[in-house]
Design an enzyme around this catalytic site. Structure first.
Site, PDB file in Angstrom:
ATOM      1  N   TYR A  78       6.962 -14.966 -12.351  1.00  0.00           N
ATOM      2  CA  TYR A  78       5.738 -14.210 -12.018  1.00  0.00           C
ATOM      3  C   TYR A  78       4.496 -15.062 -12.301  1.00  0.00           C
ATOM      4  CZ  TYR A  78       2.449 -10.233 -12.077  1.00  0.00           C
ATOM      5  OH  TYR A  78       1.409  -9.365 -11.827  1.00  0.00           O
ATOM      6  N   LYS A  99       1.368 -16.393  -9.738  1.00  0.00           N
ATOM      7  CA  LYS A  99      -0.039 -16.012  -9.905  1.00  0.00           C
ATOM      8  C   LYS A  99      -0.891 -17.246 -10.216  1.00  0.00           C
ATOM      9  CE  LYS A  99       0.857 -11.650  -9.141  1.00  0.00           C
ATOM     10  NZ  LYS A  99       0.408 -10.963  -7.941  1.00  0.00           N
ATOM     11  N   SER A 128      -3.394 -11.913 -11.341  1.00  0.00           N
ATOM     12  CA  SER A 128      -2.997 -11.217 -12.563  1.00  0.00           C
ATOM     13  C   SER A 128      -3.592 -11.981 -13.733  1.00  0.00           C
ATOM     14  CB  SER A 128      -1.470 -11.222 -12.682  1.00  0.00           C
ATOM     15  OG  SER A 128      -1.075 -10.967 -13.997  1.00  0.00           O
ATOM     16  N   ALA A 187       0.813  -1.224   0.000  1.00  0.00           N
ATOM     17  CA  ALA A 187       0.000   0.000   0.000  1.00  0.00           C
ATOM     18  C   ALA A 187       0.844   1.270   0.000  1.00  0.00           C
ATOM     19  CB  ALA A 187      -0.936  -0.013   1.206  1.00  0.00           C
ATOM     20  N   ARG A 207       1.978   4.333  -5.911  1.00  0.00           N
ATOM     21  CA  ARG A 207       0.826   4.684  -6.760  1.00  0.00           C
ATOM     22  C   ARG A 207       0.386   3.358  -7.392  1.00  0.00           C
ATOM     23  NH1 ARG A 207      -0.282   5.697 -12.112  1.00  0.00           N
ATOM     24  NH2 ARG A 207       1.844   5.140 -12.677  1.00  0.00           N
ATOM     25  N   ASP A 252       7.883  -6.460   5.498  1.00  0.00           N
ATOM     26  CA  ASP A 252       8.285  -7.187   4.297  1.00  0.00           C
ATOM     27  C   ASP A 252       7.492  -8.489   4.280  1.00  0.00           C
ATOM     28  OD1 ASP A 252       9.490  -8.802   2.389  1.00  0.00           O
ATOM     29  OD2 ASP A 252      11.513  -8.088   2.837  1.00  0.00           O
ATOM     30  N   VAL A 253       6.621  -8.667   3.294  1.00  0.00           N
ATOM     31  CA  VAL A 253       5.733  -9.839   3.313  1.00  0.00           C
ATOM     32  C   VAL A 253       6.488 -11.159   3.159  1.00  0.00           C
ATOM     33  CG1 VAL A 253       3.620  -8.673   2.536  1.00  0.00           C
ATOM     34  CG2 VAL A 253       5.203  -9.651   0.828  1.00  0.00           C
TER      35      VAL A 253
HETATM   36  P1  NAP Z   1       3.160  -1.318  -7.344  1.00  0.00           P
HETATM   37  O1  NAP Z   1       2.566   0.016  -7.469  1.00  0.00           O
HETATM   38  O2  NAP Z   1       4.575  -1.547  -7.722  1.00  0.00           O
HETATM   39  O3  NAP Z   1       2.887  -1.826  -5.867  1.00  0.00           O
HETATM   40  C1  NAP Z   1       3.514  -2.922  -5.300  1.00  0.00           C
HETATM   41  C2  NAP Z   1       3.459  -2.751  -3.802  1.00  0.00           C
HETATM   42  O4  NAP Z   1       4.000  -3.937  -3.219  1.00  0.00           O
HETATM   43  C3  NAP Z   1       4.265  -1.572  -3.294  1.00  0.00           C
HETATM   44  O5  NAP Z   1       3.525  -0.883  -2.316  1.00  0.00           O
HETATM   45  C4  NAP Z   1       5.494  -2.219  -2.681  1.00  0.00           C
HETATM   46  O6  NAP Z   1       5.926  -1.438  -1.583  1.00  0.00           O
HETATM   47  C5  NAP Z   1       4.914  -3.542  -2.216  1.00  0.00           C
HETATM   48  N1  NAP Z   1       5.912  -4.580  -2.048  1.00  0.00           N
HETATM   49  C6  NAP Z   1       6.781  -5.057  -2.958  1.00  0.00           C
HETATM   50  N2  NAP Z   1       7.573  -5.968  -2.390  1.00  0.00           N
HETATM   51  C7  NAP Z   1       7.181  -6.080  -1.089  1.00  0.00           C
HETATM   52  C8  NAP Z   1       7.622  -6.842   0.013  1.00  0.00           C
HETATM   53  N3  NAP Z   1       8.645  -7.707  -0.073  1.00  0.00           N
HETATM   54  N4  NAP Z   1       6.973  -6.702   1.178  1.00  0.00           N
HETATM   55  C9  NAP Z   1       5.949  -5.832   1.314  1.00  0.00           C
HETATM   56  N5  NAP Z   1       5.508  -5.073   0.315  1.00  0.00           N
HETATM   57  C10 NAP Z   1       6.123  -5.190  -0.886  1.00  0.00           C
HETATM   58  O7  NAP Z   1       2.361  -2.362  -8.225  1.00  0.00           O
HETATM   59  P2  NAP Z   1       0.807  -2.638  -8.460  1.00  0.00           P
HETATM   60  O8  NAP Z   1       0.609  -2.587  -9.908  1.00  0.00           O
HETATM   61  O9  NAP Z   1      -0.055  -1.852  -7.559  1.00  0.00           O
HETATM   62  O10 NAP Z   1       0.781  -4.165  -8.042  1.00  0.00           O
HETATM   63  C11 NAP Z   1      -0.038  -4.650  -7.002  1.00  0.00           C
HETATM   64  C12 NAP Z   1      -0.375  -6.095  -7.289  1.00  0.00           C
HETATM   65  O11 NAP Z   1      -1.106  -6.155  -8.508  1.00  0.00           O
HETATM   66  C13 NAP Z   1       0.834  -7.009  -7.471  1.00  0.00           C
HETATM   67  O12 NAP Z   1       0.606  -8.229  -6.809  1.00  0.00           O
HETATM   68  C14 NAP Z   1       0.887  -7.224  -8.971  1.00  0.00           C
HETATM   69  O13 NAP Z   1       1.460  -8.458  -9.315  1.00  0.00           O
HETATM   70  C15 NAP Z   1      -0.566  -7.156  -9.316  1.00  0.00           C
HETATM   71  N6  NAP Z   1      -0.841  -6.824 -10.725  1.00  0.00           N
HETATM   72  C16 NAP Z   1      -0.454  -5.622 -11.250  1.00  0.00           C
HETATM   73  C17 NAP Z   1      -0.716  -5.376 -12.574  1.00  0.00           C
HETATM   74  C18 NAP Z   1      -0.335  -4.095 -13.249  1.00  0.00           C
HETATM   75  O14 NAP Z   1      -0.412  -4.039 -14.499  1.00  0.00           O
HETATM   76  N7  NAP Z   1       0.069  -3.061 -12.525  1.00  0.00           N
HETATM   77  C19 NAP Z   1      -1.373  -6.333 -13.359  1.00  0.00           C
HETATM   78  C20 NAP Z   1      -1.737  -7.524 -12.790  1.00  0.00           C
HETATM   79  C21 NAP Z   1      -1.482  -7.766 -11.454  1.00  0.00           C
HETATM   80  P3  NAP Z   1       7.392  -1.375  -0.978  1.00  0.00           P
HETATM   81  O15 NAP Z   1       8.357  -1.359  -2.115  1.00  0.00           O
HETATM   82  O16 NAP Z   1       7.369  -0.118  -0.169  1.00  0.00           O
HETATM   83  O17 NAP Z   1       7.528  -2.592  -0.118  1.00  0.00           O
END
Ligand code: NAP
Length: 258
Positions: A160, A164, A148, A18, A21, A68-69
């Site tokens: 990835y 998923k 995803s 969270a 953006r 960190d998850v």
């Molecule tokens: P994002 O803006 O990059 O957000 C990812 C979030 O995950 C960030 O807040 C990041 O925060 C956190 N994160 C990453 N590694 C982490 C860790 N080890 N522990 C805790 N938090 C962690 O990407 P998003 O697009 O919103 O993605 C959110 C989800 O949607 C993901 O699961 C992604 O696979 C899925 N998704 C995204 C898309 C797309 O096109 N954007 C499409 C399909 C699915 P910190 O770095 O601060 O930890």
């Protein structure tokens, strides 16, 4: 007056991923607008503070924990901090994730594989397992992992896709076995969404990625963060009280075509 079936007043939502953006913070705002108290987690504290401040400035109630998850103990502590702060746990949105190296090549890169598994798959497992006892004790709860399009069709790199795809089977397994405890488990499977993941600060991937993806989708648009948030809101609310074990694609129809 009709009851607002999407009202989340009195509910507490724990959200991973969270800080950016992205889908996690965007959904946190929408859940807070509908009355939920939201507890934000991620690794970057400054960004979490900014998201909390934005929600509070809009009249919502929010807390946060750095977590960190991939590290089970940190997830356990974050879930405990959420329950300590707000007294219960009703909704878990498990959005933390990384794409890993994007490639169609058949590369053997054990470090990338393990890193992606530890965040996208172990991270969801950790949150579900530490959240479950609180929800089971309450006799109700909703868990919503973010999958995803890569779970539904060949898309994205192998590490990835593997994570998923695994979530696609975890959702109905957990739904079947947690259902008798009053817990629903449903996922969303976004298509290409304009977030920090696909359009990072300092880049502009609109022409290269987002416009072509929109042109391919049957609805001729990519879904937005708000579209994902609305799907989560529905799944978290009483409007979905008899829905469990499902994964809803939020993608303009992209996953159903080749
Ligand atoms: P994002 O803006 O990059 O957000 C990812 C979030 O995950 C960030 O807040 C990041 O925060 C956190 N994160 C990453 N590694 C982490 C860790 N080890 N522990 C805790 N938090 C962690 O990407 P998003 O697009 O919103 O993605 C959110 C989800 O949607 C993901 O699961 C992604 O696979 C899925 N998704 C995204 C898309 C797309 O096109 N954007 C499409 C399909 C699915 P910190 O770095 O601060 O930890």
């Amino acid at each position: 007056m009709a009851k607002d079936i999407l009202d989340l007043t009195g509910k507490v939502a724990f959200i991973t991923g969270a800080s950016s953006r992205g889908i996690g913070s965007g959904t946190a705002k929408v859940l807070a607008e509908h009355g939920a108290k939201v507890f934000l987690t991620a690794r970057r504290e400054e960004q979490l503070k900014e998201q909390v401040a934005a929600i509070e400035a809009a009249g919502g109630e929010a807390g946060y924990a750095v977590c960190d998850v991939a590290v089970a103990e940190q997830v356990e502590a974050a879930v405990a901090a959420c329950v300590e702060r707000f007294g219960r746990l009703d909704i878990m949105l498990l959005s933390a994730g990384i794409s890993g190296d994007y490639t169609d090549d058949i590369d053997f890169d054990l470090e990338d594989w393990r890193n992606v598994q530890s965040i996208n798959l172990d991270g969801v497992y950790h949150a579900m397992m530490y959240g479950y006892p609180h929800m089971a004790e309450q006799g109700e709860g909703v868990i919503i992992p973010v999958l995803s399009m890569a779970a539904l069709k060949v898309s994205g790199a192998l590490p990835y896709t593997a994570t998923k795809g695994a979530l696609l089977r975890m959702v109905p397994w957990c739904a079947k076995n947690m259902g008798p405890h009053g817990i629903r488990v449903n996922g969303i499977a976004p298509g290409l969404i304009d977030t920090d993941m696909t359009n990072p600060p300092g880049w502009d991937t609109t022409e290269m990625l987002h416009i072509p993806a929109a042109q391919k989708a049957p609805l001729r648009r990519c879904a937005s963060i708000e579209d994902c948030a609305n799907a989560v809101l529905f799944l978290a609310s009483d409007a979905a009280r008899c829905i469990t074990g499902q994964v809803i694609a939020v993608d303009g129809g992209e996953a159903m075509i080749e």
